[in-house]
Scaffold this active site. Structure first.
Site, PDB file in Angstrom:
ATOM      1  N   ARG A   1       6.926  24.897  -2.254  1.00 42.75           N
ATOM      2  CA  ARG A   1       7.907  24.275  -1.344  1.00 42.75           C
ATOM      3  C   ARG A   1       9.133  25.167  -1.133  1.00 42.75           C
ATOM      4  NH1 ARG A   1       7.637  17.749  -2.712  1.00 42.75           N
ATOM      5  NH2 ARG A   1       5.481  17.522  -2.033  1.00 42.75           N
TER       6      ARG A   1
ATOM      7  N   LYS B   1      -6.990   3.483  -1.037  1.00 40.31           N
ATOM      8  CA  LYS B   1      -6.686   2.217  -0.378  1.00 40.31           C
ATOM      9  C   LYS B   1      -6.868   2.230   1.137  1.00 40.31           C
ATOM     10  CE  LYS B   1      -3.198   0.917  -3.829  1.00 40.31           C
ATOM     11  NZ  LYS B   1      -1.776   0.576  -4.015  1.00 40.31           N
TER      12      LYS B   1
ATOM     13  N   GLY C   1      -0.534  15.897   0.231  1.00 39.73           N
ATOM     14  CA  GLY C   1      -1.047  15.066  -0.860  1.00 39.73           C
ATOM     15  C   GLY C   1      -2.226  15.669  -1.596  1.00 39.73           C
TER      16      GLY C   1
ATOM     17  N   GLY D   1       3.104  11.650   2.749  1.00 42.19           N
ATOM     18  CA  GLY D   1       3.531  10.381   3.350  1.00 42.19           C
ATOM     19  C   GLY D   1       4.011  10.556   4.772  1.00 42.19           C
TER      20      GLY D   1
END
Length: 412
Positions: free
Chosen positions: A37, A214, A369, A392
């Site tokens: 990052r 999910k 992710g 996200g």
């Protein structure tokens, strides 16, 4: 979303406040285990410094919940950034206050300073909705934003990882700096280019791969993509919710019973839109989630005491075939419990198939992710068109949500 970038500003002799995403992983001794990052922020940082700007960097790290926590200090980031830039980076022990302000004022052209973790102050994470309903919270948020805004003449946002949040440094600070230049950095520019083009001008066939645990996390994405993509490959634990909705027995596999009707509805929506929804045709099942645990392949119902942990060998072939002709690929979520071998085979196969399709000219985007981790673990980063820095954020972008912290910035 055509926003002005850091290339559109005159930084010479100006103080530039830049929001980065330096939320890097640290080990128990506070050593950085991946500087990815930091490295990805370097093009914007170097551009400002080379053009004579005095740069003030700010970021969060972890979730210190508004309390000072030395294990979440950005000091190791300042040290690593100094090494990468080949020059000293001034480190401020706080992100606001008279000492920080004095250090900022003392900066000269091409100097660089990093502020301490923004989240050491609870004001950084006060929600906009809460601030609107509570005068005291609004005042605290505004005061914190003003102290940060007063440090600089120009605001730059290059933190895509938090672009979907209304954190004070992301939204309230540029709001306070209205009238001053407020632009995006090269990292966000790249994210918007790749994700935006994939949704608005995709080369076809356009294939989306969605995995993870999910269905609830991906409902918005599936609904937004059904009318845009040619096919959606469904893997990971979320597949078992769809299986159960079909009336199949899934043993101890993860399932969201509250979303069975929604799963059925999504399948119908895809059919109506002539979007091919592809599910695994076989499954690797195990009784325990342990490395090298006993496992087997099943093609039908899953027995009690067994749970699905990965897509099976026939599903891997099927998914690879469905990706073979793709010209645009978006992938978010692993195909199984990829952190526990041998339940990483499905994710590996998909990663290699995406890389092969890219070699043949496809535009491939990994939505951050776990998918990004898998690609990096396999050393395939150079074989992918774009790996998003925000899991996200990229998901919400694919859902079609608007990012208020970007909308507030200067238009091209």
């Amino acid at each position: 979303m055509a926003k002005k970038t850091v290339a559109d500003i005159d930084a010479k002799g100006k103080k530039v406040l830049m929001r980065c995403d330096f939320n890097v992983p640290l080990d128990e001794n506070c050593n950085i285990t991946s500087d990815d990052r930091i490295v990805k922020a370097l093009p914007t940082i170097k551009s400002i410094l080379e053009r004579g700007g005095a740069l003030i960097l700010m970021s969060h790290l972890g979730r210190p919940k508004g309390q000072r926590n030395e294990k979440m200090s950005l000091a190791p980031v300042a040290k690593r950034l100094s090494e990468l830039l080949g020059k000293d980076v001034v480190f401020a022990d706080d992100c606001i206050g008279p000492e920080t302000k004095a250090k900022a004022q003392a900066l000269k052209a091409a100097d660089c300073m990093l502020l301490e973790n923004l989240r050491f102050h609870k004001e950084e994470t006060i929600k906009d909705k809460a601030a609107k309903e509570d005068e005291q919270l609004r005042r605290a948020k505004d005061d914190f934003a003003k102290e940060l805004a007063d440090l600089a003449d120009i605001y730059v946002d290059d933190a895509f990882g938090t672009a979907h949040r209304d954190n004070t440094s992301m939204y309230t600070v540029p709001a306070v700096m209205e009238g001053k230049p407020r632009v995006i950095g090269f990292l966000i520019e790249k994210e918007l280019k790749f994700l935006g083009q994939a949704l608005s001008e995709p080369k076809r066939p356009f294939v989306a791969i969605l995995g993870g645990a999910k269905v609830s996390d991906k409902i918005g994405v599936i609904e937004n993509l059904i009318d845009k993509v040619d096919r959606i490959l469904i893997g990971g634990a979320m597949a078992y919710t769809f299986y159960k909705a079909e009336g199949r027995t899934i043993g101890n596999s993860l399932c969201e019973d509250d979303f069975l009707d929604k799963a059925t509805e999504l399948v119908k929506q895809a059919k109506d839109a002539e979007c091919e929804m592809v599910f695994p045709v076989d499954t690797i099942v195990a009784q325990k989630l342990k490395p090298n645990a006993g496992n087997k392949v099943v093609t039908g119902d899953i027995e009690p005491d067994w749970q699905g942990v990965d897509i099976g060998p026939e599903s891997r072939k099927l998914f690879a075939e469905k990706l073979n002709s793709a010209k645009t690929i978006v992938w978010n979520g692993p195909m199984g419990v990829f952190e526990i071998p041998p339940f990483d085979e499905g994710t590996k196969t998909v990663a290699m198939a995406v890389a092969e399709a890219t070699d043949k000219g496809a535009q491939s985007i990994i939505g951050g992710g776990d998918s990004a981790s898998a690609v990096q673990k396999l050393g395939l980063e150079d074989k992918i068109s774009h790996i998003s820095t925000g899991g996200g954020a990229s998901l919400e972008f694919l859902e079609g949500k608007k990012f208020v912290c970007l909308e507030i910035l200067d238009e091209k």
